[in-house]
Design a protein around this motif. Structure first.
Motif, PDB file in Angstrom:
ATOM      1  N   ARG A 114       0.695  -1.109  -0.009  1.00 32.89           N
ATOM      2  CA  ARG A 114       0.111  -0.025   0.143  1.00 32.89           C
ATOM      3  C   ARG A 114       1.007   1.165  -0.010  1.00 32.89           C
ATOM      4  O   ARG A 114       0.541   2.148  -0.607  1.00 32.89           O
ATOM      5  CB  ARG A 114      -1.077   0.060   1.210  1.00 32.89           C
ATOM      6  CG  ARG A 114      -1.988   1.161   1.258  1.00 32.89           C
ATOM      7  CD  ARG A 114      -2.704   0.993   2.360  1.00 32.89           C
ATOM      8  NE  ARG A 114      -2.103   1.001   3.650  1.00 32.89           N
ATOM      9  CZ  ARG A 114      -1.906   2.101   4.493  1.00 32.89           C
ATOM     10  NH1 ARG A 114      -2.428   3.348   4.045  1.00 32.89           N
ATOM     11  NH2 ARG A 114      -1.436   1.900   5.711  1.00 32.89           N
ATOM     12  N   LEU A 115       1.949   1.245   0.786  1.00 31.15           N
ATOM     13  CA  LEU A 115       2.588   2.442   0.800  1.00 31.15           C
ATOM     14  C   LEU A 115       3.934   2.634  -0.040  1.00 31.15           C
ATOM     15  O   LEU A 115       4.384   3.741  -0.331  1.00 31.15           O
ATOM     16  CB  LEU A 115       2.972   2.728   2.406  1.00 31.15           C
ATOM     17  CG  LEU A 115       2.124   2.550   3.337  1.00 31.15           C
ATOM     18  CD1 LEU A 115       2.501   2.643   4.753  1.00 31.15           C
ATOM     19  CD2 LEU A 115       1.192   3.812   3.217  1.00 31.15           C
ATOM     20  N   VAL A 116       4.402   1.419  -0.406  1.00 33.97           N
ATOM     21  CA  VAL A 116       5.604   1.423  -0.992  1.00 33.97           C
ATOM     22  C   VAL A 116       5.584   1.364  -2.730  1.00 33.97           C
ATOM     23  O   VAL A 116       5.917   2.075  -3.489  1.00 33.97           O
ATOM     24  CB  VAL A 116       6.712   0.561  -0.447  1.00 33.97           C
ATOM     25  CG1 VAL A 116       7.935   0.433  -1.317  1.00 33.97           C
ATOM     26  CG2 VAL A 116       6.910   0.816   0.843  1.00 33.97           C
ATOM     27  N   LEU A 117       4.781   0.166  -3.053  1.00 26.36           N
ATOM     28  CA  LEU A 117       4.779  -0.264  -4.382  1.00 26.36           C
ATOM     29  C   LEU A 117       3.602   0.423  -5.189  1.00 26.36           C
ATOM     30  O   LEU A 117       3.762   0.816  -6.369  1.00 26.36           O
ATOM     31  CB  LEU A 117       4.802  -1.643  -4.356  1.00 26.36           C
ATOM     32  CG  LEU A 117       6.247  -2.271  -4.050  1.00 26.36           C
ATOM     33  CD1 LEU A 117       5.765  -3.999  -4.121  1.00 26.36           C
ATOM     34  CD2 LEU A 117       7.362  -1.720  -4.642  1.00 26.36           C
ATOM     35  N   LEU A 118       2.491   0.805  -4.549  1.00 29.88           N
ATOM     36  CA  LEU A 118       1.232   1.029  -5.037  1.00 29.88           C
ATOM     37  C   LEU A 118       1.352   2.404  -6.032  1.00 29.88           C
ATOM     38  O   LEU A 118       0.676   2.495  -6.658  1.00 29.88           O
ATOM     39  CB  LEU A 118       0.146   0.987  -4.112  1.00 29.88           C
ATOM     40  CG  LEU A 118      -1.313   0.973  -4.918  1.00 29.88           C
ATOM     41  CD1 LEU A 118      -1.439  -0.202  -5.858  1.00 29.88           C
ATOM     42  CD2 LEU A 118      -2.362   1.143  -3.586  1.00 29.88           C
ATOM     43  N   PRO A 119       2.064   3.394  -5.127  1.00 28.28           N
ATOM     44  CA  PRO A 119       2.350   4.667  -5.630  1.00 28.28           C
ATOM     45  C   PRO A 119       2.934   4.767  -6.884  1.00 28.28           C
ATOM     46  O   PRO A 119       2.946   5.530  -7.601  1.00 28.28           O
ATOM     47  CB  PRO A 119       2.897   5.379  -4.510  1.00 28.28           C
ATOM     48  CG  PRO A 119       2.682   4.773  -3.141  1.00 28.28           C
ATOM     49  CD  PRO A 119       2.379   3.259  -3.545  1.00 28.28           C
ATOM     50  N   HIS A 120       3.947   3.697  -7.207  1.00 23.90           N
ATOM     51  CA  HIS A 120       4.640   3.613  -8.132  1.00 23.90           C
ATOM     52  C   HIS A 120       3.980   3.059  -9.722  1.00 23.90           C
ATOM     53  O   HIS A 120       4.399   3.015 -10.595  1.00 23.90           O
ATOM     54  CB  HIS A 120       5.914   2.776  -7.967  1.00 23.90           C
ATOM     55  CG  HIS A 120       6.794   3.363  -6.998  1.00 23.90           C
ATOM     56  ND1 HIS A 120       7.790   4.475  -7.415  1.00 23.90           N
ATOM     57  CD2 HIS A 120       6.993   3.213  -5.822  1.00 23.90           C
ATOM     58  CE1 HIS A 120       8.413   4.627  -6.502  1.00 23.90           C
ATOM     59  NE2 HIS A 120       8.123   4.003  -5.400  1.00 23.90           N
ATOM     60  N   VAL A 121       2.799   2.516  -9.327  1.00 21.94           N
ATOM     61  CA  VAL A 121       2.171   1.659 -10.411  1.00 21.94           C
ATOM     62  C   VAL A 121       0.631   2.483 -10.595  1.00 21.94           C
ATOM     63  O   VAL A 121      -0.134   1.973 -11.349  1.00 21.94           O
ATOM     64  CB  VAL A 121       1.759   0.211  -9.905  1.00 21.94           C
ATOM     65  CG1 VAL A 121       2.908  -0.544  -9.832  1.00 21.94           C
ATOM     66  CG2 VAL A 121       0.678   0.384  -8.754  1.00 21.94           C
ATOM     67  N   ARG A 122       0.570   3.849 -10.429  1.00 24.57           N
ATOM     68  CA  ARG A 122      -0.157   4.577 -10.639  1.00 24.57           C
ATOM     69  C   ARG A 122      -0.725   4.785 -12.459  1.00 24.57           C
ATOM     70  O   ARG A 122      -1.847   4.662 -12.662  1.00 24.57           O
ATOM     71  CB  ARG A 122      -0.140   6.130 -10.188  1.00 24.57           C
ATOM     72  CG  ARG A 122      -0.476   6.237  -8.725  1.00 24.57           C
ATOM     73  CD  ARG A 122      -0.289   7.778  -8.130  1.00 24.57           C
ATOM     74  NE  ARG A 122      -0.089   7.709  -6.949  1.00 24.57           N
ATOM     75  CZ  ARG A 122       0.138   8.665  -6.078  1.00 24.57           C
ATOM     76  NH1 ARG A 122       0.547   9.887  -6.695  1.00 24.57           N
ATOM     77  NH2 ARG A 122      -0.136   8.734  -4.822  1.00 24.57           N
ATOM     78  N   PRO A 123       0.364   4.951 -13.206  1.00 24.37           N
ATOM     79  CA  PRO A 123       0.026   4.623 -14.437  1.00 24.37           C
ATOM     80  C   PRO A 123      -0.695   3.521 -15.088  1.00 24.37           C
ATOM     81  O   PRO A 123      -1.731   3.650 -15.838  1.00 24.37           O
ATOM     82  CB  PRO A 123       1.475   4.829 -15.268  1.00 24.37           C
ATOM     83  CG  PRO A 123       2.375   5.459 -14.249  1.00 24.37           C
ATOM     84  CD  PRO A 123       1.787   4.917 -12.843  1.00 24.37           C
ATOM     85  N   ALA A 124      -0.344   2.312 -14.366  1.00 27.28           N
ATOM     86  CA  ALA A 124      -1.107   0.986 -14.976  1.00 27.28           C
ATOM     87  C   ALA A 124      -2.313   1.172 -14.042  1.00 27.28           C
ATOM     88  O   ALA A 124      -3.473   0.610 -14.846  1.00 27.28           O
ATOM     89  CB  ALA A 124      -0.201   0.024 -14.282  1.00 27.28           C
ATOM     90  N   LEU A 125      -2.477   1.618 -13.180  1.00 25.56           N
ATOM     91  CA  LEU A 125      -4.050   1.976 -12.448  1.00 25.56           C
ATOM     92  C   LEU A 125      -4.825   2.816 -13.525  1.00 25.56           C
ATOM     93  O   LEU A 125      -5.886   2.313 -13.529  1.00 25.56           O
ATOM     94  CB  LEU A 125      -3.866   2.265 -11.248  1.00 25.56           C
ATOM     95  CG  LEU A 125      -3.201   1.609 -10.101  1.00 25.56           C
ATOM     96  CD1 LEU A 125      -2.970   2.286  -8.782  1.00 25.56           C
ATOM     97  CD2 LEU A 125      -4.162   0.238  -9.871  1.00 25.56           C
TER      98      LEU A 125
END
Length: 265
Positions: free
Chosen positions: A172-183
């Protein structure tokens, strides 16, 4: 030659939309006239759509369904993609391949089993039948998120583990912010799919008060005579939210396509 080919391809894509827009401003007898801009535009066709059909209610219904399904897809597909990409457990790759194989199953094959399940739950002709089947992720969305999670460096997780983060905090805090384009890519594609869906609502919904916008187009068609300008005006009203969503998310969507590899790179 390249730009000529691109212009030709763009014209092939835009011509039906322009023709529908032109037809929505014509009279019933002028619908087949080869004129793109009618001499006397009939703007009243748009107001007549809302008089003949509760299209406003149907648009709200479709928006609610699309919001719920998109939120569910983003949450569960990102969770599954993270698990398949970063967690190690027995049978992970085999399970992922089996899940991915469901992409080969045509949608029409699953319509009858899904309908029987909805009837067993008592959800036929209810909003739940539109929301629940697509709420818990999809094989394509999981694949997209898995491939994007795999591009992130392992050092991010290692640093988070050293800081005492749990698996949930790493996701939630480390990896998810880096995959916003895919989201964003998954959100736009899911929204378009739900908004344009016709077969499932046709099978599961009968009432106008919970019907989708695509069903409204069908119910505007008369048994013996169809008012094509009215029908095309309704199609333009339904298309407008999709254009708005894409216009807002265009930059992030294109960036996500490029980074996720869906653009052929």
């Amino acid at each position: 030659m390249l730009y000529t080919a691109l212009v030709g391809a763009a014209w092939c894509a835009l011509a039906p939309i322009l023709w529908a827009l032109s037809g929505s401003l014509k009279r019933d007898g002028e619908i087949t006239d080869p004129v793109l801009i009618p001499p006397q535009p009939q703007w009243s066709n748009y107001s007549e759509v809302f008089e003949l059909l509760p299209l406003g209610r149907m648009l709200l219904n479709t928006t609610a369904y699309a919001l719920c399904v998109t939120a569910g897809q983003l949450f569960f597909c990102s969770l599954a993609g993270y698990a398949f990409a970063r967690l190690r457990f027995r049978g992970r790759d085999t399970l992922f391949l089996a899940y991915l194989a469901t992409l080969m199953v045509p949608l029409t094959v699953t319509v009858i089993p899904q309908f029987l399940l909805m009837r067993a739950f008592g959800w036929v002709d209810t909003p739940w039948a539109m929301i629940v089947p697509g709420l818990f992720g999809s094989a394509f969305g999981t694949y997209l998120m898995r491939e994007f999670f795999r591009t992130l460096p392992v050092e991010l997780e290692e640093a988070a583990i050293l800081d005492g983060c749990t698996t949930w905090q790493i996701y939630r805090l480390v990896l998810l912010p880096h995959v916003r384009p895919a989201l964003m890519v998954l959100a736009v594609l899911t929204w378009i799919t739900v908004w344009n869906d016709f077969l499932w609502p046709l099978v599961i919904i009968q009432r106008n008060d919970i019907a989708t916008a695509t069903l409204g187009l069908v119910r505007l068609q008369g048994q013996y005579h169809t008012q094509w300008p009215i029908l095309m005006a309704a199609a333009m009203v339904i298309l407008a939210p999709l254009i708005t969503v894409y216009a807002i998310a265009q930059r992030a969507f294109i960036k996500g396509i490029a980074l996720s590899g869906l653009g052929g790179r």
